[in-house]
Design an enzyme around this catalytic site. Structure first.
Site, short mmCIF file in Angstrom:
data_model
loop_
_atom_site.label_atom_id
_atom_site.label_comp_id
_atom_site.label_asym_id
_atom_site.label_seq_id
_atom_site.Cartn_x
_atom_site.Cartn_y
_atom_site.Cartn_z
N ARG A 155 0.82 -1.23 0.00
CA ARG A 155 0.00 0.00 0.00
C ARG A 155 0.85 1.27 0.00
O ARG A 155 0.61 2.20 -0.76
CB ARG A 155 -0.88 0.04 1.25
N ARG A 176 8.01 -9.05 -4.67
CA ARG A 176 8.04 -10.50 -4.87
C ARG A 176 7.02 -10.95 -5.92
O ARG A 176 7.31 -11.68 -6.83
CB ARG A 176 7.79 -11.21 -3.55
N ARG A 236 11.53 -0.19 7.68
CA ARG A 236 12.15 -0.63 8.93
C ARG A 236 13.66 -0.58 8.72
O ARG A 236 14.17 -0.99 7.67
CB ARG A 236 11.72 -2.05 9.29
N GLU A 265 16.57 1.36 16.75
CA GLU A 265 15.89 2.55 17.30
C GLU A 265 15.82 2.49 18.81
O GLU A 265 15.58 1.42 19.36
CB GLU A 265 14.47 2.63 16.73
N HIS A 283 11.26 8.58 13.26
CA HIS A 283 10.17 7.61 13.00
C HIS A 283 8.80 8.29 13.10
O HIS A 283 7.98 7.94 13.96
CB HIS A 283 10.27 6.40 13.94
C1 DGY Z 1 4.02 1.45 11.40
O1 DGY Z 1 2.82 1.63 11.56
O2 DGY Z 1 4.50 0.33 11.25
C2 DGY Z 1 4.90 2.67 11.35
O3 DGY Z 1 6.23 2.35 11.32
C3 DGY Z 1 4.57 3.62 12.48
O4 DGY Z 1 3.33 4.12 12.33
#
Ligand code: DGY
Length: 319
Positions: A155, A176, A236, A265, A283
């Site tokens: 998304r 993928r 990430r 983090e 973040h």
């Molecule tokens: C998530 O939702 O995974 C984001 O990294 C933080 O909103």
């Protein structure tokens, strides 16, 4: 009435649908320690957790028989051992969809800021160094006509690509499985990861963190990037080798980068902190007022359903 624990204060109003339950919130402005989390899961029927709460097999084991749901306040759920949860019959839910657009916006904020040196130029201006228009001051790269490479066309990756239309860019993607609708609607072309890295002017990472994607963008892959390229990561941290990127940025082997997420983090790799051609955010991909409220409402609705004996709306793994 059930007992719900929320590991950090969430936007006001987000938990209203849990009014008939006892809802206790960690009111201290810090994450719970492991010991505190361990104690809470023995006491509560449901937990609304954050991506920074590490809910591993040991915590799940302690929660078994008491907690019915971990409703993660995030779309990512790599902080939770979902296999261990499924084994002991605990639901795990996330917040898909509601944070797509906000996160795509932050990917673009990073792309623009990194490529056009927005943060460094702001610092320069505030420091009183602006002495008049200069032909080569803070030169960046064009977006118009450039190629955007989307790594992970879920998304958020697709929403990021949609915005590229307005900038007159070509879009290629690595995923993928093929995304035929994305291809026909956005004119995006699927390529392998190596070709994407070698041909993109801008690369935006949107991979969920899984055993397969951890470290996927390693030195071997990153060396394929054009020296003029800009790479941003809003997914990430552990999907990319930060130390390698920092070294490439320091050597001028990569033009610029932008990070919203980090491997460990809240620790930021010290070599990144030293660089001017990198933009570092704490973040905040989903951090719009509207989005964070919707995330809270979604997590709460999942808890309400499970406490009422129904299936949650957003299970990440059926049990
Ligand atoms: C998530 O939702 O995974 C984001 O990294 C933080 O909103």
């Amino acid at each position: 009435m059930g007992k719900v624990y929320v590991t950090r204060e969430l936007p006001a109003g987000g938990l209203d649908c849990l009014a008939e339950h006892q809802v206790d919130v960690n009111s201290e402005d810090r994450p719970l320690s492991r010991e505190e989390l361990m104690a809470k899961v023995k006491e509560y029927d449901a937990v609304i957790s954050l991506l920074s709460d590490k809910i591993d097999a040991e915590i799940i084991h302690a929660a078994a028989g008491k907690v019915k749901i971990f409703a993660n306040y995030a779309v990512g759920y790599d902080n939770i051992d979902i296999t261990a949860a499924a084994k002991v019959g605990i639901w795990v839910t996330n917040t898909p969809g509601v944070l797509t657009e906000a996160t795509a916006d932050i990917a673009w904020a990073l792309l623009l800021a990194a490529s056009r040196h927005v943060v460094a130029a702001d610092k320069f201006t505030r420091a009183g160094k602006f002495k008049g228009w200069h032909p080569t001051l803070f030169l960046g790269g064009d977006f118009w006509g450039a190629t955007l490479g989307i790594v992970g066309a879920g998304r958020i990756g697709q929403a990021t690509a949609r915005r590229a239309k307005g900038f007159g860019m070509k879009v290629i993607y690595y995923n993928r499985s093929p995304r035929p609708e994305f291809e026909s609607q956005e004119g995006a072309r699927r390529v392998d990861l190596k070709s994407l890295l070698a041909t993109s002017d801008y690369v935006s990472l949107h991979l969920p963190l899984t055993p397969d994607t951890r470290g996927l963008l390693d030195a071997k892959h990153l060396e394929l990037l054009k020296p003029t390229a800009v790479l941003v990561n809003t997914s990430r941290g552990p999907v990319v080798d930060e130390a390698c990127l920092a070294s490439m940025l320091a050597r001028g082997r990569l033009a610029a980068a932008g990070f919203d997420v980090y491997a460990e983090e809240p620790r930021i790799h010290p070599n990144l902190l030293a660089l001017d051609n990198v933009v570092l955010l704490p973040h905040i991909g989903s951090a719009s007022r509207q989005t964070r409220l919707k995330m809270a409402e979604m997590a709460a609705a999942n808890v309400r359903e499970v406490l009422a004996g129904r299936e949650p709306f957003n299970p990440v793994k059926g049990i």
